[in-house]
Design a protein around this motif. Structure first.
Motif, PDB file in Angstrom:
ATOM      1  N   ASP A  38      14.577  20.676  -9.301  1.00 42.82           N
ATOM      2  CA  ASP A  38      13.990  22.036  -9.937  1.00 42.82           C
ATOM      3  C   ASP A  38      12.475  22.154 -10.045  1.00 42.82           C
ATOM      4  N   MET A  39      12.157  20.933  -8.622  1.00 41.88           N
ATOM      5  CA  MET A  39       9.898  21.471  -8.247  1.00 41.88           C
ATOM      6  C   MET A  39      10.334  21.916  -7.441  1.00 41.88           C
ATOM      7  N   GLY A  40      11.717  22.742  -6.184  1.00 39.72           N
ATOM      8  CA  GLY A  40      11.888  23.096  -5.476  1.00 39.72           C
ATOM      9  C   GLY A  40      11.048  21.763  -4.770  1.00 39.72           C
ATOM     10  N   ARG A  41      11.524  20.434  -4.571  1.00 39.50           N
ATOM     11  CA  ARG A  41      11.414  19.621  -3.737  1.00 39.50           C
ATOM     12  C   ARG A  41      12.955  18.989  -3.000  1.00 39.50           C
ATOM     13  N   ALA A  42      12.254  19.425  -1.531  1.00 39.35           N
ATOM     14  CA  ALA A  42      13.709  19.792  -0.813  1.00 39.35           C
ATOM     15  C   ALA A  42      14.085  18.542  -0.757  1.00 39.35           C
ATOM     16  N   GLY A  43      15.964  18.719  -0.573  1.00 41.09           N
ATOM     17  CA  GLY A  43      16.726  16.745  -0.634  1.00 41.09           C
ATOM     18  C   GLY A  43      16.063  16.344  -1.393  1.00 41.09           C
ATOM     19  N   ARG A  44      16.147  16.099  -2.479  1.00 40.35           N
ATOM     20  CA  ARG A  44      15.530  15.290  -3.337  1.00 40.35           C
ATOM     21  C   ARG A  44      16.732  15.338  -4.579  1.00 40.35           C
ATOM     22  N   GLN A  45      18.084  16.481  -5.153  1.00 44.71           N
ATOM     23  CA  GLN A  45      18.997  15.925  -5.954  1.00 44.71           C
ATOM     24  C   GLN A  45      20.633  16.725  -5.337  1.00 44.71           C
ATOM     25  N   VAL A  46      21.108  16.223  -5.750  1.00 43.32           N
ATOM     26  CA  VAL A  46      22.800  16.611  -5.155  1.00 43.32           C
ATOM     27  C   VAL A  46      23.295  17.602  -6.675  1.00 43.32           C
ATOM     28  N   ALA A  47      23.843  18.750  -6.354  1.00 50.23           N
ATOM     29  CA  ALA A  47      24.423  20.106  -7.117  1.00 50.23           C
ATOM     30  C   ALA A  47      26.344  19.990  -6.753  1.00 50.23           C
ATOM     31  N   ALA A  48      26.362  20.838  -8.070  1.00 48.32           N
ATOM     32  CA  ALA A  48      27.747  21.111  -8.390  1.00 48.32           C
ATOM     33  C   ALA A  48      28.173  22.087  -8.702  1.00 48.32           C
ATOM     34  N   LEU A 100       0.447  -1.355  -0.418  1.00 51.61           N
ATOM     35  CA  LEU A 100       0.172  -0.204  -0.386  1.00 51.61           C
ATOM     36  C   LEU A 100       1.048   1.576   0.017  1.00 51.61           C
ATOM     37  N   LEU A 101       1.984   1.382   0.441  1.00 46.73           N
ATOM     38  CA  LEU A 101       2.691   2.475   0.859  1.00 46.73           C
ATOM     39  C   LEU A 101       3.775   2.644  -0.500  1.00 46.73           C
ATOM     40  N   GLN A 102       3.933   1.218  -1.479  1.00 48.25           N
ATOM     41  CA  GLN A 102       4.544   1.640  -2.652  1.00 48.25           C
ATOM     42  C   GLN A 102       3.711   2.254  -3.170  1.00 48.25           C
ATOM     43  N   ARG A 103       2.786   1.883  -3.152  1.00 47.60           N
ATOM     44  CA  ARG A 103       1.277   2.524  -4.754  1.00 47.60           C
ATOM     45  C   ARG A 103       1.211   4.051  -3.869  1.00 47.60           C
ATOM     46  N   GLY A 104       1.260   3.979  -2.634  1.00 46.07           N
ATOM     47  CA  GLY A 104       0.580   5.221  -2.181  1.00 46.07           C
ATOM     48  C   GLY A 104       1.511   6.345  -2.242  1.00 46.07           C
ATOM     49  N   LEU A 105       2.973   6.304  -1.633  1.00 47.10           N
ATOM     50  CA  LEU A 105       3.837   7.597  -1.767  1.00 47.10           C
ATOM     51  C   LEU A 105       4.246   7.847  -2.664  1.00 47.10           C
ATOM     52  N   ASP A 106       4.150   8.786  -3.493  1.00 50.43           N
ATOM     53  CA  ASP A 106       5.431   9.066  -4.964  1.00 50.43           C
ATOM     54  C   ASP A 106       7.150   8.682  -4.764  1.00 50.43           C
ATOM     55  N   LEU A 107       7.351   9.350  -6.472  1.00 46.85           N
ATOM     56  CA  LEU A 107       8.586   9.395  -6.163  1.00 46.85           C
ATOM     57  C   LEU A 107       9.733   8.532  -5.387  1.00 46.85           C
ATOM     58  N   GLY A 108       9.541   7.249  -5.115  1.00 47.10           N
ATOM     59  CA  GLY A 108       9.957   5.242  -5.001  1.00 47.10           C
ATOM     60  C   GLY A 108      10.158   6.129  -3.619  1.00 47.10           C
ATOM     61  N   ARG A 109       8.868   6.680  -2.984  1.00 43.80           N
ATOM     62  CA  ARG A 109       9.284   6.963  -1.431  1.00 43.80           C
ATOM     63  C   ARG A 109       8.754   5.447  -1.031  1.00 43.80           C
ATOM     64  N   ALA A 118      23.840  19.272 -11.382  1.00 42.06           N
ATOM     65  CA  ALA A 118      22.775  18.369 -10.780  1.00 42.06           C
ATOM     66  C   ALA A 118      22.430  16.704 -11.094  1.00 42.06           C
ATOM     67  N   ALA A 119      21.685  16.282 -10.078  1.00 37.55           N
ATOM     68  CA  ALA A 119      21.529  14.366 -10.617  1.00 37.55           C
ATOM     69  C   ALA A 119      20.332  14.594  -9.283  1.00 37.55           C
ATOM     70  N   SER A 120      19.029  13.872  -9.774  1.00 36.44           N
ATOM     71  CA  SER A 120      18.375  12.376  -8.814  1.00 36.44           C
ATOM     72  C   SER A 120      18.037  11.759 -10.011  1.00 36.44           C
ATOM     73  N   PRO A 121      17.300  10.590  -8.793  1.00 36.55           N
ATOM     74  CA  PRO A 121      17.010  10.885  -7.496  1.00 36.55           C
ATOM     75  C   PRO A 121      18.144  11.270  -6.458  1.00 36.55           C
ATOM     76  N   TYR A 122      18.574  11.510  -5.596  1.00 35.70           N
ATOM     77  CA  TYR A 122      19.371  11.831  -4.555  1.00 35.70           C
ATOM     78  C   TYR A 122      18.818  11.572  -3.386  1.00 35.70           C
ATOM     79  N   PRO A 123      19.065  10.683  -2.387  1.00 35.78           N
ATOM     80  CA  PRO A 123      18.067  10.629  -1.142  1.00 35.78           C
ATOM     81  C   PRO A 123      18.853  11.468  -0.039  1.00 35.78           C
ATOM     82  N   GLY A 124      18.269  12.647  -0.119  1.00 29.59           N
ATOM     83  CA  GLY A 124      18.307  14.035   0.522  1.00 29.59           C
ATOM     84  C   GLY A 124      17.613  13.046   1.478  1.00 29.59           C
ATOM     85  N   SER A 125      17.134  15.058   2.305  1.00 27.36           N
ATOM     86  CA  SER A 125      15.744  14.753   3.139  1.00 27.36           C
ATOM     87  C   SER A 125      14.402  14.218   2.792  1.00 27.36           C
TER      88      SER A 125
END
Length: 289
Positions: free
Chosen positions: A139-149, A54-63, A157-164
């Motif tokens: 790029d959508m403003g979601r905190a802690g989802r990519q790494v950048a330099a 149920l969580l796999q279906r209910g939470l988005d973006l792989g969470r 930058a690259a995502s998905p990255y397991p930040g917060s």
């Protein structure tokens, strides 16, 4: 091809572990209540599987997929703990004996397995701390989802990255796994005697249960680390612009993935075939009428 590799990495050590432990396994006579304990394990795993789905279906973006291993791990831990708490052995008729020896959790923990689980936990928590500290908003403003330099006038930058975005809920769930593990271990060690006909057999069952609890917690950590390390490592390595530490850490994380999968196979084997006869401790008994 990835599914075949995953099957080989998990299936091979699991099969070898099951074969070796089955040959060395001690057969113990058990009471009728032990069947109910095992049924509670199965029920808890089934419920955990439904919750993970149920969580796999209910939470988005792989969470949801990221949380699934920890959900299954805590379900096994809870099943063992509840099984030996809710199911109470029948008291024998007539005179009974009471043990004067205090049981401690440390008396029943396999040292090698304990060391492996502690090491996995330490590596996984350090990895989560690193990815959380180095992540940024996507790029959508979601905190802690990519790494950048930033390298001069260019950036990468690259995502998905397991930040917060990912590590926050996962850390909370891992804390729950830790608390449930401690509670289950205490329940197993403190339960009354009677699930086996004699004290030696009862001691064996306690050691098997503590092994299952610890291995389930370790399996949740190993599976979780494999996923986190894979996405973090590949994200760091595919960046065109990198900071000095990124390539080395990226390769280290990718290299830890097959190690975590091999340990996962071994830990699953310990859950299914938990071990052998423990060292028998001398006990004194007193007759209670």
């Amino acid at each position: 091809m990835s599914l075949i590799v995953l099957f080989v990495l998990i299936g091979t050590p699991l099969l070898l572990t099951l074969t070796a432990l089955s040959l060395a396994r001690v057969r113990v006579a058990t009471g009728e209540e032990w069947k109910w304990v095992r049924l509670m394990w199965a029920a808890a795993v089934l419920i955990g599987g439904v919750v993970a789905w149920l969580l796999q279906r209910g939470l988005d973006l792989g969470r949801g997929s990221m949380l699934a291993p920890a959900i299954l791990g805590v379900s096994v831990v809870a099943g063992v703990g509840l099984g030996e708490t809710v199911v109470r052995p029948r008291r024998p008729a007539g005179p009974r004996t009471a043990s004067l020896v205090t049981r401690h959790v440390t008396d029943y923990l396999p040292r090698g397995l304990t060391a492996v689980v502690v090491a996995i936990a330490a590596v996984h928590l350090v990895t989560l701390a690193l990815t959380t500290a180095t992540a940024s908003a996507d790029d959508m403003g979601r905190a802690g989802r990519q790494v950048a330099a930033q390298c001069g006038d260019t950036g990468s930058a690259a995502s998905p990255y397991p930040g917060s975005f990912y590590s926050g809920p996962l850390t909370v769930l891992l804390v729950v796994v830790g608390i449930a593990t401690l509670a289950a271990l205490m329940a197993v060690v403190r339960r009354p005697r009677g699930l086996a006909p004699d004290e030696v057999g009862d001691d064996v069952l306690r050691r098997w249960s503590t092994t299952r609890v610890l291995a389930a917690a370790g399996a949740a950590l190993a599976a979780s680390h494999a996923g986190i390390a894979f996405f973090a490592g590949t994200a760091l390595l595919r960046m065109d612009c990198q900071r000095a530490w990124m390539e080395l850490v990226g390769w280290a994380l990718v290299a830890s993935v097959p190690v975590a999968l091999l340990l996962l196979g071994w830990l699953l084997g310990r859950i299914l075939t938990p071990g052998a006869l423990p060292v028998v401790r001398p006990e004194k008994s007193v007759e209670a009428r």
